[in-house]
Design an enzyme around this catalytic site. Structure first.
Site, PDB file in Angstrom:
ATOM      1  CB  CYS A 224      45.323  68.965  40.938  1.00 38.19           C
ATOM      2  SG  CYS A 224      44.336  67.504  41.199  1.00 38.19           S
TER       3      CYS A 224
ATOM      4  CB  CYS B   5      48.058  72.253  42.712  1.00 38.27           C
ATOM      5  SG  CYS B   5      48.727  73.163  41.333  1.00 38.27           S
TER       6      CYS B   5
ATOM      7  CB  CYS C   1      50.509  74.109  39.215  1.00 38.56           C
ATOM      8  SG  CYS C   1      49.737  74.769  40.673  1.00 38.56           S
TER       9      CYS C   1
END
Length: 143
Positions: free
Chosen positions: A12, A84, A91
């Site tokens: 993330c 994410c 992302c």
């Protein structure tokens, strides 16, 4: 011969909440089959205290550190998972080896309200992860 553990990388942006919780859950619950690590494109430099608290509530002691994706370049992973929330963030892109999957979760670090309300958001994400990561790993075992 014993099967070696499979390697999974959770990605993330900040590597302070979602990817940390995913790493901890997989290592605690599936550590006999998987070796999980996490990283971010812009590491926050810390693991969010509510992420640690939400994990402790289910018996997981996580001593993770916020890490850069650069630490893992050149390592072959069996699975690379972005966590994410697609609608809210870009992302990270993984250019190394490993099957790529996306399992998005809202960012609990953006939660607002009282301490109990914020911790409630972390609990919700944690509980969703417990379910969705189990499904992800089972699907990966069958492919």
């Amino acid at each position: 011969m014993i099967n070696p553990k499979r390697k999974i990388l959770f990605l993330c942006m900040g590597n302070s909440c979602r990817s940390q919780m995913a790493e901890a859950i997989v290592n605690a619950r599936y550590g006999d089959q998987w070796d999980a690590v996490s990283a971010g494109t812009k590491p926050a430099g810390y693991v969010h205290p509510y992420a640690i608290k939400a994990l402790q509530e289910i018996g997981i002691e996580h001593k993770g550190t916020s890490k850069s994706i650069d630490q893992f370049r050149g390592i072959d992973f069996d699975l690379v998972v972005t966590v994410c929330d697609d609608a809210a963030e870009n992302c990270p892109v993984w250019l190394g080896k490993g099957k790529r999957k996306h399992v998005g979760f809202p960012d609990p670090a953006k939660a607002q309200g009282t301490e109990d309300e914020i911790l409630g958001v972390f609990r919700t994400i944690r509980d969703d992860m417990l379910i969705r990561l189990e499904v992800l790993l089972k699907e990966s075992d069958h492919k």
